[in-house]
Design an enzyme around this catalytic site. Structure first.
Site, PDB file in Angstrom:
ATOM      1  N   LEU A 102       1.397  -0.897   0.337  1.00 58.95           N
ATOM      2  CA  LEU A 102       0.085  -0.255  -0.021  1.00 58.95           C
ATOM      3  C   LEU A 102       1.148   1.136   0.270  1.00 58.95           C
ATOM      4  CD1 LEU A 102      -3.194  -0.718   2.661  1.00 58.95           C
ATOM      5  CD2 LEU A 102      -2.441  -1.298  -0.169  1.00 58.95           C
ATOM      6  N   ASP A 103       0.382   2.120  -0.706  1.00 56.50           N
ATOM      7  CA  ASP A 103       0.810   3.434  -0.503  1.00 56.50           C
ATOM      8  C   ASP A 103       1.849   4.001   0.966  1.00 56.50           C
ATOM      9  OD1 ASP A 103       1.449   3.223  -3.637  1.00 56.50           O
ATOM     10  OD2 ASP A 103      -0.652   4.795  -3.571  1.00 56.50           O
ATOM     11  N   ILE A 104       2.263   5.152   0.625  1.00 55.83           N
ATOM     12  CA  ILE A 104       2.642   5.867   2.151  1.00 55.83           C
ATOM     13  C   ILE A 104       1.495   6.210   3.077  1.00 55.83           C
ATOM     14  CG2 ILE A 104       4.098   7.280   1.192  1.00 55.83           C
ATOM     15  CD1 ILE A 104       6.077   6.983   3.802  1.00 55.83           C
ATOM     16  N   THR A 106      -1.085   5.306   1.957  1.00 54.79           N
ATOM     17  CA  THR A 106      -3.054   4.901   1.854  1.00 54.79           C
ATOM     18  C   THR A 106      -2.806   4.225   2.985  1.00 54.79           C
ATOM     19  OG1 THR A 106      -2.366   4.379  -0.925  1.00 54.79           O
ATOM     20  CG2 THR A 106      -4.038   2.866   0.532  1.00 54.79           C
ATOM     21  N   HIS A 195       0.400   2.853  -8.077  1.00 54.22           N
ATOM     22  CA  HIS A 195      -0.159   3.954  -7.763  1.00 54.22           C
ATOM     23  C   HIS A 195      -2.121   3.459  -8.946  1.00 54.22           C
ATOM     24  CE1 HIS A 195       2.399   6.157  -5.377  1.00 54.22           C
ATOM     25  NE2 HIS A 195       3.224   6.156  -6.306  1.00 54.22           N
TER      26      HIS A 195
END
Length: 243
Positions: A102-104, A106, A195
């Site tokens: 998961l993105d930082i 998110t 992303h």
């Protein structure tokens, strides 16, 4: 069968040197008897090993659900930023890995395990495992936007032949606006591109303002978990992921 010192090291008891000291001081027992040699072999599935009175139970595979907060990276280690494994401070984290990333910025459901086969199955595009996200947007999606997203959109990726690599068909449903009045949708995808959700929304002229994952396969985020909290997966949840 494995060496006792390796078994203890896997539980984070200490370095080989420290383990030898613990054994010398009588802190380790096997089947109720103090041991004197760190290199003795044990049956991790049958022998009862204790350290300072606490039994160390061998588990081949370990499965966790984390409610990932913003600002934490989906990695096993990093010299500067808190990782998801740092949040499992009370666990034996040896060989654990997050299932995907998961993105930082998110939040939400992140599975963590040392079961490599399960990780491969959940992440392989061939298995089409659902990943559902709660998406807060800058503006409302039109019916046309939703149709495009559900059919697949061009997010800038290209195939080996140079043609656009369109995203796989998605499922999208509208939700109620959030506390700030921003439109909310629930998006289910089957891939894990870089992303991806943000780029999909950009492809229809929108912007993601907040994002969290709420489901992977048949396992849903436990809403009782506060951000940064985790728990073991139940046997039923493990079975659901493995089927």
């Amino acid at each position: 069968m494995q060496r006792l010192d390796k078994f203890l090291a896997d539980f984070g008891i200490g370095t080989r040197k420290q383990i030898k000291e613990h054994i010398k001081n009588g802190a380790v027992t096997v089947n109720g008897q103090p041991v004197k040699k760190a290199d003795m072999h044990i049956d991790e599935n049958a022998d009862k090993v204790t350290f300072m009175g606490q039994e160390l139970v061998f588990e081949k595979f370990r499965y966790y659900m984390l409610n990932k907060p913003d600002g934490v990276i989906s990695a096993t280690k990093d010299g500067r930023t808190t990782t998801v494994l740092n949040l499992l401070s009370d666990e034996n984290i040896k060989d654990l890995s997050p299932v995907g990333r998961l993105d930082i910025d998110t939040e939400g459901l992140l599975l963590i395990t040392n079961d490599g086969q399960l990780i491969h199955r959940l992440l392989s595009p061939a298995h089409h495992v659902d990943k559902e996200y709660e998406v807060h947007l800058r503006s409302e999606l039109s019916d046309s936007d939703i149709e495009k997203l559900e059919q697949g959109v061009d997010i800038g990726d290209v195939k080996k032949d140079g043609s656009p690599d369109i995203t796989m068909p998605a499922v999208l449903r509208r939700g109620e606006a959030d506390d700030q009045g921003r439109p909310v949708v629930y998006l289910t995808i089957h891939e894990g591109r870089f992303h991806q959700v943000k780029r999909m929304m950009e492809a229809v002229g929108n912007e993601v303002l907040y994002l969290r994952r709420i489901r992977m396969g048949d396992v849903k985020l436990d809403e009782s978990l506060a951000l940064g909290e985790y728990r073991r997966l139940t046997d039923e949840e493990v079975a659901a992921l493995s089927k």
